[in-house]
Design an enzyme around this catalytic site. Structure first.
Site, PDB file in Angstrom:
ATOM      1  N   CYS A  51       0.817  -1.218   0.000  1.00 44.47           N
ATOM      2  CA  CYS A  51       0.000   0.000   0.000  1.00 44.47           C
ATOM      3  C   CYS A  51       0.848   1.265   0.000  1.00 44.47           C
ATOM      4  CB  CYS A  51      -0.911   0.018   1.230  1.00 44.47           C
ATOM      5  SG  CYS A  51      -1.809  -1.517   1.509  1.00 44.47           S
ATOM      6  N   ASP A  83      -2.501  -4.183   7.522  1.00 49.30           N
ATOM      7  CA  ASP A  83      -3.681  -4.907   7.979  1.00 49.30           C
ATOM      8  C   ASP A  83      -3.769  -6.286   7.331  1.00 49.30           C
ATOM      9  OD1 ASP A  83      -4.265  -2.721   9.459  1.00 49.30           O
ATOM     10  OD2 ASP A  83      -6.201  -2.299   8.555  1.00 49.30           O
ATOM     11  N   CYS A 124      -1.743   2.429   3.525  1.00 47.89           N
ATOM     12  CA  CYS A 124      -2.446   1.350   4.210  1.00 47.89           C
ATOM     13  C   CYS A 124      -3.471   1.936   5.187  1.00 47.89           C
ATOM     14  CB  CYS A 124      -1.451   0.454   4.947  1.00 47.89           C
ATOM     15  SG  CYS A 124      -2.143  -1.114   5.508  1.00 47.89           S
ATOM     16  N   ASP A 125      -4.480   1.155   5.523  1.00 47.99           N
ATOM     17  CA  ASP A 125      -5.702   1.647   6.146  1.00 47.99           C
ATOM     18  C   ASP A 125      -5.527   2.707   7.238  1.00 47.99           C
ATOM     19  OD1 ASP A 125      -6.724  -0.241   4.507  1.00 47.99           O
ATOM     20  OD2 ASP A 125      -7.788  -1.359   6.036  1.00 47.99           O
ATOM     21  N   LYS A 126      -4.807   2.396   8.308  1.00 45.33           N
ATOM     22  CA  LYS A 126      -4.748   3.310   9.452  1.00 45.33           C
ATOM     23  C   LYS A 126      -3.823   4.490   9.204  1.00 45.33           C
ATOM     24  CE  LYS A 126      -7.449   0.362  11.106  1.00 45.33           C
ATOM     25  NZ  LYS A 126      -7.306  -0.538   9.949  1.00 45.33           N
ATOM     26  N   CYS A 196      -5.554  -1.672  -1.424  1.00 50.41           N
ATOM     27  CA  CYS A 196      -6.592  -2.563  -1.958  1.00 50.41           C
ATOM     28  C   CYS A 196      -7.512  -1.793  -2.912  1.00 50.41           C
ATOM     29  CB  CYS A 196      -7.402  -3.167  -0.831  1.00 50.41           C
ATOM     30  SG  CYS A 196      -6.420  -4.221   0.277  1.00 50.41           S
ATOM     31  N   GLU A 441      -9.223  -6.373  13.587  1.00 56.81           N
ATOM     32  CA  GLU A 441     -10.012  -6.395  12.356  1.00 56.81           C
ATOM     33  C   GLU A 441     -10.168  -7.850  11.924  1.00 56.81           C
ATOM     34  OE1 GLU A 441      -9.429  -3.001   9.519  1.00 56.81           O
ATOM     35  OE2 GLU A 441      -8.636  -4.650   8.323  1.00 56.81           O
ATOM     36  N   SER A 467     -12.812  -5.240   8.442  1.00 57.44           N
ATOM     37  CA  SER A 467     -12.162  -4.609   7.306  1.00 57.44           C
ATOM     38  C   SER A 467     -13.212  -3.939   6.442  1.00 57.44           C
ATOM     39  CB  SER A 467     -11.429  -5.678   6.492  1.00 57.44           C
ATOM     40  OG  SER A 467     -11.089  -5.190   5.218  1.00 57.44           O
TER      41      SER A 467
END
Length: 561
Positions: A51, A83, A124-126, A196, A441, A467
């Site tokens: 990511c 993640d 990435c997500d966070k 993603c 998650e 997620s």
């Protein structure tokens, strides 16, 4: 607020700053560079996750833009916890914690080194909310830039995202696919670096950054491997210096209650990640604004679902880019009144001004608001005696909104995963996962369930998180959490649970007196981690409705009038 002078002058000006300048000269800065404002450029470039591997060339472009506009760029990095790689084991407890570490580390560097402005990359997500939280906390002229998503994969004529590999594991377990097909999906689903490709947490929060005005207009859906991203980053470098020169707008001038509502609206309109319901209150906290899960839920309930995006729909970020980008969604929502177009952006222009020339919805990837996929949002906040402070479900793509069944209780995620792997559960059950401080998650277990063909035949509820890729009758973020004695801690095997997502309710169907007796008999479990970062986090972190934050927001710093 306007600065008295460039903050960085405290490190460069004056006789007694000769040692400070010596350190800077050792990094190759000359008199000309020392005389310019110092602009921080933070990213997570490294090898923790694909990511963030798009950040490298974009960081270089941003630095070039800063230099062209008369600033001195100062690059630094912060952490990222993938993640995907931390999924479905104890390491996932570091995921949400990493959001706080990112914000804290940005604060430490920007204030510790007295940088004048900031460009922050997320992937990435966070990392996306973490960087935006750091920007708002420091409240210097700042621009957020998403590193971009991966291109979708192709296998046997089908478009893939990484979610397909998770669900393929379940398909292999049931014999629906063979090992060669599983291996083919694994190798094809993520063909490039980038986050993603579906409307999971990264792309959701990237759209949120646009709807809130914290990033360059209409950039969030540009794929991470496209050269166009270097052009965006270079423009951002020039713009952040201009923002510094004119004194803003500053992050806390941009982040208002209305802009937070705009962020919530784009989540609902695109069937985005349930994690946004946690991150929006956290962003609000940094600005000193009370914006809770209830407030997020109110916006979700009044916003139509118009994005036919994975996992609830069919299309990916690349498809949105091809029809005109996030601007298509924002313009449609401004025109329908679901986004407040008067809110300010980093350019100094309003949302309405920046997005007025966007393409109209195509009617397939993005629907028109007058003919939406659903009349209310793709994400919903539930209340009831099992979640008096709230819980969150993604309803985009669900075939039915009501589920009632008997509870199967698991004291942690591992217990549930073992049962699902061994197919020791049955249609009609409500799988309960509790005692998840740190809010892991749970895409691993939800994707297994879906891959086994049980996606809407069972429900899964938890005080952990999901997620953005999770789909099915899955309810997370249950508050208060079981570890502190929330109602989820009182559920027993075989109890009847009713979920009515349409009515925004989830209830434990037992007598109130029985529930009170169980509460009186309940005893807290000992903490699983007694030292280290997780123990410290557990002592500080608040509950989900307030964003699971670790400090009282609107941090002050003595550099402004």
């Amino acid at each position: 607020m306007r600065m008295k002078k460039w903050r960085s002058r405290v490190t460069t000006d004056g006789l007694d700053r000769a040692p400070h300048r010596a350190f800077m000269r050792a990094m190759g800065l000359d008199d000309e560079a020392l005389a310019k404002p110092m602009i921080g450029v933070v990213s997570m470039k490294g090898e923790q996750t694909p990511c963030n591997m798009t950040h490298d060339f974009q960081v270089d472009a941003a630095k070039a833009g800063i230099a062209e506009a008369g600033g001195t760029p100062r690059e630094f990095t912060t952490i990222s916890v993938s993640d995907g790689i931390s999924m479905n084991h104890e390491g996932m407890k570091f995921s949400l914690l990493s959001r706080e570490l990112i914000a804290d580390s940005i604060e430490a560097v920007v204030h510790g080194l007295a940088y004048d402005a900031l460009i922050g990359f997320g992937g990435c997500d966070k990392t996306l909310p973490g960087v935006m939280m750091g920007m708002i906390r420091c409240n210097v002229p700042s621009i957020f830039i998403y590193g971009g998503s991966a291109l979708p994969g192709r296998f046997e004529g089908k478009t893939l995202t990484v979610l397909d590999s998770y669900e393929a594991v379940g398909g292999f377990m049931t014999g629906e696919i063979d090992e060669a097909t599983l291996a083919g999906i694994e190798r094809a689903c993520l063909p490039t670096i980038g986050a993603c490709a579906g409307q999971f947490t990264a792309n959701t929060m990237a759209m949120v950054s646009e709807a809130m005005g914290l990033t360059m207009p209409n950039v969030s859906m540009i794929p991470g491997v496209y050269a166009e991203r270097a052009q965006v980053a270079r423009r951002a470098g020039r713009l952040v210096v201009q923002m510094l020169q004119r004194g803003g707008p500053l992050p806390r001038q941009i982040v208002t209650r209305k802009s937070l509502e705009n962020g919530a609206a784009i989540v609902a309109a695109t069937g985005g990640s349930t994690n946004a319901a946690l991150h929006l209150p956290a962003l609000a906290n940094e600005a000193g604004i009370s914006f809770t899960l209830d407030d997020v839920g109110d916006v979700f309930a009044r916003t139509p679902l118009i994005g036919n995006l994975r996992p609830g729909g069919k299309y990916t970020a690349k498809d949105v880019y091809d029809i005109g980008g996030t601007a298509v969604v924002i313009r449609a929502l401004v025109e329908s009144g679901h986004i407040d177009g008067t809110c300010l952006t980093i350019t100094g222009r309003t949302i309405a001004e920046e997005y007025s020339e966007a393409n109209a919805p195509d009617g397939e990837i993005i629907f028109r608001t007058r003919a939406p996929i659903m009349p209310d949002g793709g994400v919903a906040v539930l209340k009831g005696n099992l979640c008096p402070d709230g819980a969150v479900i993604k309803i985009a793509g669900l075939k039915k909104l009501v589920f009632e069944g008997n509870a199967r209780v698991f004291e942690d995620e591992e217990e549930c995963v073992d049962a699902v792997r061994n197919r020791e559960y049955a249609a009609g059950e409500v799988l309960v996962i509790r005692n998840e401080p740190g809010m892991r998650e749970m895409l691993g277990v939800t994707a297994l369930i879906y891959g086994q063909g049980m996606g809407e035949k069972v429900a899964l509820i938890t005080d952990g998180r999901f997620s953005g890729a999770t789909r099915g009758m899955c309810i997370g973020y249950i508050s208060p959490e079981s570890f502190i004695g929330g109602p989820l801690a009182l559920v027993r095997e075989g109890d009847r649970i009713r979920i009515d997502a349409g009515a925004r309710r989830m209830d434990l169907l037992i007598d109130a007196n029985e529930l009170a007796q169980r509460r009186q008999a309940w005893k807290q479990r000992p903490p699983r981690h007694r030292a280290g970062a997780l123990a410290k986090y557990a002592r500080l972190v608040g509950q989900a409705p307030g964003g699971a934050v670790t400090h009282d927001g609107a941090a002050e710093w003595p550099w402004f009038d």
